[in-house]
Design a protein around this motif. Structure first.
Motif, mmCIF file in Angstrom:
data_model
loop_
_atom_site.group_PDB
_atom_site.id
_atom_site.type_symbol
_atom_site.label_atom_id
_atom_site.label_comp_id
_atom_site.label_asym_id
_atom_site.label_seq_id
_atom_site.Cartn_x
_atom_site.Cartn_y
_atom_site.Cartn_z
ATOM 1 N N ARG A 89 -2.342 -1.720 -27.192
ATOM 2 C CA ARG A 89 -2.727 -0.758 -27.134
ATOM 3 C C ARG A 89 -3.530 -0.522 -25.838
ATOM 4 O O ARG A 89 -3.584 0.154 -25.488
ATOM 5 C CB ARG A 89 -4.260 -0.248 -27.665
ATOM 6 C CG ARG A 89 -4.242 0.255 -29.678
ATOM 7 C CD ARG A 89 -5.638 0.349 -29.647
ATOM 8 N NE ARG A 89 -6.460 -0.421 -29.342
ATOM 9 C CZ ARG A 89 -7.112 -1.609 -30.475
ATOM 10 N NH1 ARG A 89 -6.636 -0.852 -31.497
ATOM 11 N NH2 ARG A 89 -8.108 -2.845 -29.250
ATOM 12 N N HIS A 90 -4.053 -1.616 -24.769
ATOM 13 C CA HIS A 90 -4.361 -1.932 -23.538
ATOM 14 C C HIS A 90 -3.078 -1.501 -22.754
ATOM 15 O O HIS A 90 -2.770 -1.717 -22.130
ATOM 16 C CB HIS A 90 -5.065 -3.629 -23.301
ATOM 17 C CG HIS A 90 -6.077 -3.321 -23.766
ATOM 18 N ND1 HIS A 90 -7.216 -2.730 -23.356
ATOM 19 C CD2 HIS A 90 -6.911 -3.708 -24.628
ATOM 20 C CE1 HIS A 90 -8.462 -2.757 -23.701
ATOM 21 N NE2 HIS A 90 -8.561 -3.746 -24.971
ATOM 22 N N ALA A 91 -2.624 -2.600 -23.256
ATOM 23 C CA ALA A 91 -0.721 -1.901 -22.663
ATOM 24 C C ALA A 91 -0.049 -0.428 -22.546
ATOM 25 O O ALA A 91 0.173 0.000 -21.384
ATOM 26 C CB ALA A 91 0.632 -2.838 -23.231
ATOM 27 N N ALA A 92 -0.444 -0.017 -23.540
ATOM 28 C CA ALA A 92 -0.225 0.783 -23.407
ATOM 29 C C ALA A 92 -1.313 2.076 -22.367
ATOM 30 O O ALA A 92 -0.533 2.943 -22.109
ATOM 31 C CB ALA A 92 0.192 2.042 -24.749
ATOM 32 N N ARG A 93 -2.360 2.127 -22.529
ATOM 33 C CA ARG A 93 -3.096 2.298 -22.048
ATOM 34 C C ARG A 93 -2.731 2.454 -20.209
ATOM 35 O O ARG A 93 -2.949 3.507 -19.429
ATOM 36 C CB ARG A 93 -4.950 2.099 -21.473
ATOM 37 C CG ARG A 93 -5.535 2.654 -21.301
ATOM 38 C CD ARG A 93 -7.050 1.945 -21.137
ATOM 39 N NE ARG A 93 -7.165 0.616 -20.954
ATOM 40 C CZ ARG A 93 -7.311 0.194 -20.257
ATOM 41 N NH1 ARG A 93 -7.447 0.831 -19.077
ATOM 42 N NH2 ARG A 93 -7.472 -1.375 -19.762
ATOM 43 N N SER A 94 -2.304 1.365 -20.083
ATOM 44 C CA SER A 94 -1.772 0.760 -18.822
ATOM 45 C C SER A 94 -1.021 1.724 -17.979
ATOM 46 O O SER A 94 -1.057 2.043 -17.061
ATOM 47 C CB SER A 94 -1.871 -1.187 -18.240
ATOM 48 O OG SER A 94 -3.035 -1.562 -19.179
ATOM 49 N N PHE A 95 -0.248 1.554 -18.948
ATOM 50 C CA PHE A 95 0.935 2.931 -18.848
ATOM 51 C C PHE A 95 0.728 3.976 -18.206
ATOM 52 O O PHE A 95 1.242 4.775 -17.433
ATOM 53 C CB PHE A 95 2.319 3.082 -20.214
ATOM 54 C CG PHE A 95 3.223 1.453 -19.683
ATOM 55 C CD1 PHE A 95 3.581 1.423 -19.038
ATOM 56 C CD2 PHE A 95 2.350 1.199 -21.065
ATOM 57 C CE1 PHE A 95 4.272 -0.281 -18.299
ATOM 58 C CE2 PHE A 95 4.000 -0.257 -21.355
ATOM 59 C CZ PHE A 95 4.486 -0.534 -20.024
ATOM 60 N N LEU A 96 -0.271 4.765 -18.992
ATOM 61 C CA LEU A 96 -0.954 5.827 -18.747
ATOM 62 C C LEU A 96 -1.521 5.910 -17.204
ATOM 63 O O LEU A 96 -1.612 6.914 -16.682
ATOM 64 C CB LEU A 96 -1.882 6.183 -19.916
ATOM 65 C CG LEU A 96 -2.523 7.510 -19.685
ATOM 66 C CD1 LEU A 96 -1.880 8.730 -20.219
ATOM 67 C CD2 LEU A 96 -3.517 8.298 -20.766
#
Length: 292
Positions: free
Chosen positions: A14-21
């Motif tokens: 989740r945190h990795a995906a948020r970082s991509f966003l």
């Protein structure tokens, strides 16, 4: 990835995906600033710049259509009370009454360093802000009533609005949107003395491009995010202070091109952004490593 991991995926994903966003919105904001700077004479640049900052910071809740509609609503409420041919001073009084008395806008004295005080959509929703964001709102509304005004971006400590009423500084009005008051030139001098500024420089009240407004606003955000980032430890998963810091520096460097190129501030911003990105890489290598 973002949609598929937002609810049930493991926390690192989740945190990795948020970082991509976050990275995607940073690149979007830089592109928007580049586009706006190619058409710097647009009359709506002031509010459009506010929308860039808002949509970068909170893409899920900052809706351009709603912001524009609310600003138009406030302007319509003011226009309903006075003719657009009325004297400038009378129109200034109406805009201030509508914004401060009818809609309740005021300075956020209780939580001055809340980053949301710099986001246009949040300022409109909460009716609270800091001097620069409230000045943006006042000016955007006033211009819809054909009031010739601009933000004094070179004013030290506390940004004000200058309203053209005549030929000289002494003919004009000065609006403190944070303090909810309108001043003549003598009132401006008294205001400056009251915040510890005894001297006065005429260039503080000169008009600058709208990009100067957002350089100053982003400078405030950079200081906030630097302070938040300084408290991070390696075991923390939320890296938004570092991500916001790096993105703010990128936007400032984009706005600074041509005005602050090769300046000390540009060099400093480059260093801060690089330090933030290095820190992000360090945190991610520790916290976001996923097993096969």
């Amino acid at each position: 990835l973002w949609a598929g991991t937002s609810v049930s995926a493991p926390s690192p994903v989740r945190h990795a995906a948020r970082s991509f966003l976050k990275l995607a919105t940073e690149r979007w904001a830089v592109q928007q600033w580049q586009q706006l700077m190619r058409d710097a004479d647009r009359v709506d640049l002031l509010e459009e710049g506010g929308l860039v900052v808002s949509q970068w910071a909170e893409p899920g809740s900052a809706h351009a259509k709603d912001v524009r509609a609310f600003l138009a609503e406030i302007a319509d409420a003011a226009a309903a009370s006075i003719s657009l041919n009325a004297p400038v001073k009378d129109r200034v009084a109406v805009v201030s009454k509508v914004l401060f008395d009818d809609y309740g806008f005021s300075g956020n004295v209780d939580n001055y360093y809340d980053a949301r005080n710099s986001f246009l959509h949040s300022v409109l929703q909460r009716r609270r802000g800091i001097p620069i964001s409230l000045s943006i709102v006042w000016t955007v509304v006033a211009r819809r009533l054909h009031i010739p005004c601009f933000l004094c971006t070179d004013m030290p400590a506390h940004i004000l609005i200058r309203v053209r009423c005549g030929e000289t500084l002494r003919d004009d009005l000065y609006v403190d949107a944070f303090g909810r008051k309108v001043m003549d030139f003598d009132g401006l001098r008294a205001f400056l003395r009251g915040i510890g500024i005894g001297q006065f420089a005429e260039e503080w009240t000169e008009q600058r491009p709208a990009t100067f407004v957002y350089l100053r606003l982003l400078r405030n955000l950079k200081n906030i995010f630097q302070e938040e980032a300084s408290t991070l430890t390696l075991d923390m998963m939320d890296l938004s202070p570092l991500e916001n810091l790096a993105a703010t520096c990128s936007q400032m460097l984009t706005l600074a091109r041509g005005d602050l190129a090769n300046s000390r501030e540009s060099q400093m911003l480059t260093v801060v952004r690089e330090q933030a990105n290095v820190a992000l890489a360090t945190h991610r290598s520790k916290n976001f490593t996923l097993t096969e």
